[in-house]
Design a protein around this motif. Structure first.
Motif, short mmCIF file in Angstrom:
data_model
loop_
_atom_site.label_atom_id
_atom_site.label_comp_id
_atom_site.label_asym_id
_atom_site.label_seq_id
_atom_site.Cartn_x
_atom_site.Cartn_y
_atom_site.Cartn_z
N LEU A 31 0.83 -1.20 0.00
CA LEU A 31 0.00 0.00 0.00
C LEU A 31 0.86 1.25 0.00
O LEU A 31 0.58 2.21 -0.70
N GLU A 32 1.93 1.24 0.76
CA GLU A 32 2.77 2.42 0.86
C GLU A 32 3.46 2.75 -0.47
O GLU A 32 3.73 3.91 -0.74
N GLN A 67 -3.53 16.18 0.57
CA GLN A 67 -4.85 15.95 1.19
C GLN A 67 -5.58 14.81 0.49
O GLN A 67 -6.22 13.98 1.15
N CYS A 68 -5.48 14.76 -0.83
CA CYS A 68 -6.12 13.68 -1.58
C CYS A 68 -5.49 12.33 -1.24
O CYS A 68 -6.19 11.32 -1.08
N VAL A 69 -4.16 12.31 -1.11
CA VAL A 69 -3.46 11.08 -0.76
C VAL A 69 -3.88 10.62 0.63
O VAL A 69 -4.14 9.43 0.86
N ASP A 87 -5.71 7.19 1.51
CA ASP A 87 -5.15 6.30 2.53
C ASP A 87 -6.24 5.90 3.53
O ASP A 87 -6.40 4.73 3.86
N ARG A 88 -7.00 6.89 4.00
CA ARG A 88 -8.09 6.59 4.95
C ARG A 88 -9.15 5.70 4.30
O ARG A 88 -9.65 4.77 4.93
N LEU A 92 -11.37 -0.43 3.85
CA LEU A 92 -11.71 -1.63 3.09
C LEU A 92 -11.13 -2.86 3.77
O LEU A 92 -10.10 -2.78 4.45
N SER A 93 -11.75 -3.99 3.54
CA SER A 93 -11.21 -5.24 4.07
C SER A 93 -9.90 -5.55 3.34
O SER A 93 -9.67 -5.06 2.23
N PRO A 94 -9.04 -6.37 3.93
CA PRO A 94 -7.75 -6.67 3.29
C PRO A 94 -7.89 -7.27 1.89
O PRO A 94 -7.12 -6.91 0.99
N LYS A 95 -8.85 -8.14 1.68
CA LYS A 95 -8.99 -8.74 0.34
C LYS A 95 -9.49 -7.73 -0.68
O LYS A 95 -9.09 -7.75 -1.84
#
Length: 172
Positions: free
Chosen positions: A86-87, A109-111, A115-116, A121-124
């Motif tokens: 993700l990072e 701000q969009c990033v 990120d939030r 969302l669930s991991p899958k």
């Protein structure tokens, strides 16, 4: 800083911030039995920091590390392997021309909002979205990678897209 000094510093940080870290991770790690492993990884990473004196806000630093470790743990738990980071996606989005400060602030701000939204969302669902959008995988490749059916991969992608559309409408 000597290894003994670093260890004492980390021990002190564990004593002062360990409770806050556990509470922080309880909200982010689905399986409570995994929390001690995640905490251990956080402090192992902290031990690798060469200059602890340069850390101005230790609790914020520890929680940032914890967030990264929890995200990686969630993606690995979803069967997406370490290649889906993700990072990595977020760091690419953060690469904004530095010539326009207003654009840089808006992009940041969009990033942060993305990120939030991803963390909700669930991991899958996260893994499906990233594999599709970032890695350009097909639904068949995603379903094989995550060990799910093709229709389920499509459903996960649809959930992610609906979630992001809703978040964009909320931002307007």
């Amino acid at each position: 800083m000597a290894a003994d000094d670093r260890q004492r510093r980390v021990d002190d940080l564990v004593e002062r911030h360990g409770g806050r870290l556990q509470r922080f991770l309880r909200r982010r790690v689905r399986n409570a039995a995994d929390i001690p492993d995640v905490i251990q990884e956080v402090f192992l990473r902290l031990l690798r920091v060469p200059n602890h004196e340069t850390i101005r806000a230790p609790e914020a630093y520890i929680l940032t590390i914890a967030r990264h470790v929890a995200q990686q743990h969630a993606l690995q738990s979803a069967g997406s392997a370490a290649s889906v980071e993700l990072e990595t996606v977020l760091s690419e989005l953060r690469a904004v021309p530095e010539t326009d400060p207003a654009l840089a602030v808006t992009a940041e701000q969009c990033v942060e909002e993305l990120d939030r939204a991803l963390l909700q969302l669930s991991p899958k669902v996260q893994a499906t979205f990233l594999l599709y959008r970032r890695d350009g995988m097909s639904m068949d490749e995603i379903s094989a990678r995550l060990g799910i059916s093709r229709p389920m991969a499509k459903k996960y992608l649809a959930r992610a897209l609906v979630h992001f559309r809703k978040r964009l409408k909320d931002m307007e």
